[in-house]
Design a protein around this motif. Structure first.
Motif, short mmCIF file in Angstrom:
data_model
loop_
_atom_site.label_atom_id
_atom_site.label_comp_id
_atom_site.label_asym_id
_atom_site.label_seq_id
_atom_site.Cartn_x
_atom_site.Cartn_y
_atom_site.Cartn_z
N ASN A 43 -1.74 -11.86 13.52
CA ASN A 43 -1.39 -10.50 13.10
C ASN A 43 -1.70 -10.29 11.61
O ASN A 43 -2.30 -9.29 11.22
CB ASN A 43 0.08 -10.23 13.39
CG ASN A 43 0.49 -8.82 13.07
OD1 ASN A 43 -0.32 -7.92 13.00
ND2 ASN A 43 1.78 -8.62 12.87
N ASP A 46 -5.45 -10.31 10.99
CA ASP A 46 -6.05 -9.06 11.47
C ASP A 46 -5.79 -7.92 10.49
O ASP A 46 -6.68 -7.11 10.21
CB ASP A 46 -5.49 -8.73 12.85
CG ASP A 46 -6.26 -7.62 13.53
OD1 ASP A 46 -7.50 -7.63 13.44
OD2 ASP A 46 -5.63 -6.74 14.14
N LYS A 47 -4.57 -7.85 9.94
CA LYS A 47 -4.25 -6.81 8.96
C LYS A 47 -5.14 -6.94 7.73
O LYS A 47 -5.63 -5.95 7.20
CB LYS A 47 -2.78 -6.91 8.53
CG LYS A 47 -1.80 -6.35 9.53
CD LYS A 47 -0.40 -6.47 8.97
CE LYS A 47 0.63 -5.97 9.95
NZ LYS A 47 2.00 -6.13 9.42
N VAL A 49 -8.17 -8.41 7.44
CA VAL A 49 -9.58 -8.14 7.73
C VAL A 49 -9.82 -6.65 7.97
O VAL A 49 -10.88 -6.13 7.61
CB VAL A 49 -10.05 -9.00 8.93
CG1 VAL A 49 -11.43 -8.61 9.38
CG2 VAL A 49 -10.01 -10.47 8.56
N LYS A 50 -8.83 -5.94 8.53
CA LYS A 50 -8.98 -4.50 8.75
C LYS A 50 -8.96 -3.71 7.45
O LYS A 50 -9.41 -2.57 7.42
CB LYS A 50 -7.84 -3.99 9.64
CG LYS A 50 -8.03 -4.22 11.10
CD LYS A 50 -6.90 -3.57 11.87
CE LYS A 50 -7.01 -3.83 13.35
NZ LYS A 50 -5.84 -3.29 14.06
N ASN A 52 -6.00 -3.39 5.47
CA ASN A 52 -4.68 -2.84 5.15
C ASN A 52 -4.30 -3.24 3.71
O ASN A 52 -4.52 -4.38 3.31
CB ASN A 52 -3.62 -3.38 6.11
CG ASN A 52 -3.78 -2.81 7.50
OD1 ASN A 52 -4.77 -2.16 7.80
ND2 ASN A 52 -2.81 -3.06 8.34
N LYS A 62 -6.79 -4.25 -1.49
CA LYS A 62 -7.21 -4.25 -0.09
C LYS A 62 -8.57 -4.92 0.01
O LYS A 62 -9.30 -5.04 -0.99
CB LYS A 62 -7.25 -2.85 0.50
CG LYS A 62 -8.28 -1.92 -0.07
CD LYS A 62 -8.21 -0.57 0.60
CE LYS A 62 -9.24 0.37 0.02
NZ LYS A 62 -9.23 1.66 0.67
#
Length: 118
Positions: A43, A46-47, A49-50, A52, A62
């Motif tokens: 989780n 993923d945050k 790499v996106k 966030n 970021k």
């Protein structure tokens, strides 16, 4: 020989469970703790790499991915000012580098301790 017709009745569970044996899950078991830790790492990764925004101290940053899926850079979240280049993204660690007064400075972020901004 006579043909035998078998009628199959499917048991429908009233509470809507699927693929559940009905046994309670021991949340304190080593397996459940390991699965929870893996889910947390996935989780957080993923945050990041996106893209966030996350906070280090009082500043927000970021991640911006490079073109064609290459590694990108970390920028300031407010104005988009370049902070450092990313050289490695692992499961729980991100490594990068930047140049200060002509010298290369390595940066390492621990994804487990980053505070992501909602």
């Amino acid at each position: 020989m006579n043909k035998v017709v078998i009628e199959v009745k499917k048991e429908v569970k009233v509470d809507g469970r699927t693929n559940n044996t009905g046994r309670p899950v021991n949340k304190k078991s080593a397996r459940q703790a390991r699965l929870a830790k893996q889910a947390f790492y996935a989780n957080v990764n993923d945050k990041f790499v996106k893209g966030n925004p996350f906070r280090i101290g009082r500043n927000e940053y970021k991640y911006l991915a490079g073109k064609d899926g290459n590694l990108g850079c970390i920028v300031g979240a407010e104005f988009g000012i370049h902070e450092c280049n990313v050289s490695y993204i692992g499961r729980t660690k991100v490594q990068g580098y930047t140049f200060v007064l002509g010298k290369k400075v390595n940066v390492e972020l621990n994804l487990k301790t980053l505070k992501f901004v909602k």
